[in-house]
Design a protein around this motif. Structure first.
Motif, PDB file in Angstrom:
ATOM      1  N   ARG A   1      -9.957  -3.359   0.443  1.00  0.00           N
ATOM      2  CA  ARG A   1     -11.420  -3.342   0.359  1.00  0.00           C
ATOM      3  C   ARG A   1     -11.980  -4.354   1.341  1.00  0.00           C
ATOM      4  N   GLU A   2     -12.714  -3.854   2.331  1.00  0.00           N
ATOM      5  CA  GLU A   2     -13.356  -4.721   3.310  1.00  0.00           C
ATOM      6  C   GLU A   2     -14.827  -4.844   2.941  1.00  0.00           C
ATOM      7  N   THR A   3     -15.244  -6.041   2.564  1.00  0.00           N
ATOM      8  CA  THR A   3     -16.639  -6.272   2.187  1.00  0.00           C
ATOM      9  C   THR A   3     -17.263  -7.265   3.152  1.00  0.00           C
ATOM     10  N   GLY A   4     -18.575  -7.346   3.102  1.00  0.00           N
ATOM     11  CA  GLY A   4     -19.309  -8.252   3.979  1.00  0.00           C
ATOM     12  C   GLY A   4     -19.172  -9.700   3.543  1.00  0.00           C
TER      13      GLY A   4
ATOM     14  N   TYR B   1     -14.525   2.894  -4.347  1.00  0.00           N
ATOM     15  CA  TYR B   1     -14.234   1.460  -4.376  1.00  0.00           C
ATOM     16  C   TYR B   1     -13.012   1.165  -5.248  1.00  0.00           C
ATOM     17  N   VAL B   2     -12.981   1.740  -6.442  1.00  0.00           N
ATOM     18  CA  VAL B   2     -11.877   1.462  -7.370  1.00  0.00           C
ATOM     19  C   VAL B   2     -10.570   2.036  -6.835  1.00  0.00           C
ATOM     20  N   ALA B   3     -10.602   3.216  -6.214  1.00  0.00           N
ATOM     21  CA  ALA B   3      -9.385   3.857  -5.726  1.00  0.00           C
ATOM     22  C   ALA B   3      -8.813   3.180  -4.487  1.00  0.00           C
ATOM     23  N   ALA B   4      -9.629   2.405  -3.791  1.00  0.00           N
ATOM     24  CA  ALA B   4      -9.182   1.808  -2.527  1.00  0.00           C
ATOM     25  C   ALA B   4      -8.180   0.687  -2.770  1.00  0.00           C
TER      26      ALA B   4
ATOM     27  N   ARG C   1      -8.585   3.148   2.059  1.00  0.00           N
ATOM     28  CA  ARG C   1      -9.239   1.945   2.565  1.00  0.00           C
ATOM     29  C   ARG C   1     -10.739   2.070   2.305  1.00  0.00           C
ATOM     30  N   PHE C   2     -11.366   1.004   1.804  1.00  0.00           N
ATOM     31  CA  PHE C   2     -12.802   0.962   1.534  1.00  0.00           C
ATOM     32  C   PHE C   2     -13.442  -0.013   2.511  1.00  0.00           C
TER      33      PHE C   2
ATOM     34  N   MET D   1       0.830  -1.181   0.000  1.00  0.00           N
ATOM     35  CA  MET D   1       0.000   0.000   0.000  1.00  0.00           C
ATOM     36  C   MET D   1       0.875   1.245   0.000  1.00  0.00           C
ATOM     37  N   GLY D   2       1.998   1.154  -0.643  1.00  0.00           N
ATOM     38  CA  GLY D   2       2.939   2.254  -0.691  1.00  0.00           C
ATOM     39  C   GLY D   2       2.517   3.374  -1.611  1.00  0.00           C
ATOM     40  N   ARG D   3       1.510   3.163  -2.447  1.00  0.00           N
ATOM     41  CA  ARG D   3       1.089   4.193  -3.394  1.00  0.00           C
ATOM     42  C   ARG D   3       0.120   5.181  -2.786  1.00  0.00           C
TER      43      ARG D   3
END
Length: 184
Positions: free
Chosen positions: A146-149, A140-143, A7-8, A1-3
């Protein structure tokens, strides 16, 4: 995640399913400008076009009286198409077997207005219903994370794999920026 990716978290999103958006931006059928479709009503701000999108209720077919072709005696009253029913006259014994299947009718074509926020992305259609949906897709795309259910019942879980893929991130963000420019 260096870029420096964000966080989503799906649980923090205000809208959980696609039906949660209250309106959609569409093309006006009269002037091809930006119109709003809300609760079955289409309204265009540039040409003042309005239309009800709900179909008129279909009136129930009246009863149809069926007479015997041989003795002209009343056989019965039916709501359905008599060609599909087994008919029998009690007077003379005349019978008619039902048709094998209902007569084929061509499907009715409905004119559907296209979404205002729609673009081509590598042979696929990238679309958003309104500004809020577009903002959701951008987040969503930029994250990077991504934490989803756990279930397949939310918007993020139903996105196609080509949107979820990290290798398309930069190109998708450019395409979403083009959609953002259409809002102005």
């Amino acid at each position: 995640m260096g870029r420096g990716l964000t966080r989503f978290v799906e649980a923090d999103q205000p809208v959980k399913h696609l039906g949660g958006f209250d309106h959609a931006l569409v093309h006006c059928p009269r002037c091809d400008g930006k119109a709003i479709s809300r609760a079955g009503r289409l309204t265009c701000g540039s040409c003042a076009y309005t239309s009800e999108l709900h179909r008129k209720p279909v009136k129930e077919a009246p009863f149809q009286s069926v007479m015997c072709p041989d003795c002209n005696r009343h056989i019965g009253r039916y709501r359905e198409d008599p060609r599909l029913l087994r008919l029998r006259c009690r007077g003379c014994g005349w019978t008619k077997a039902p048709a094998a299947k209902p007569p084929w009718t061509a499907p009715k074509r409905t004119r559907r207005t296209g979404l205002w926020l729609e673009t081509d992305f590598r042979g696929r259609t990238l679309w958003a219903r309104n500004e809020q949906h577009l903002e959701f897709l951008e987040r969503y795309v930029a994250a990077g994370v991504r934490e989803t259910g756990p279930f397949n019942s939310t918007i993020a879980s139903r996105l196609p794999a080509w949107i979820k893929s990290g290798k398309n991130r930069d190109d998708l963000l450019r395409a979403l920026a083009k959609l953002r420019a259409r809002l102005r």
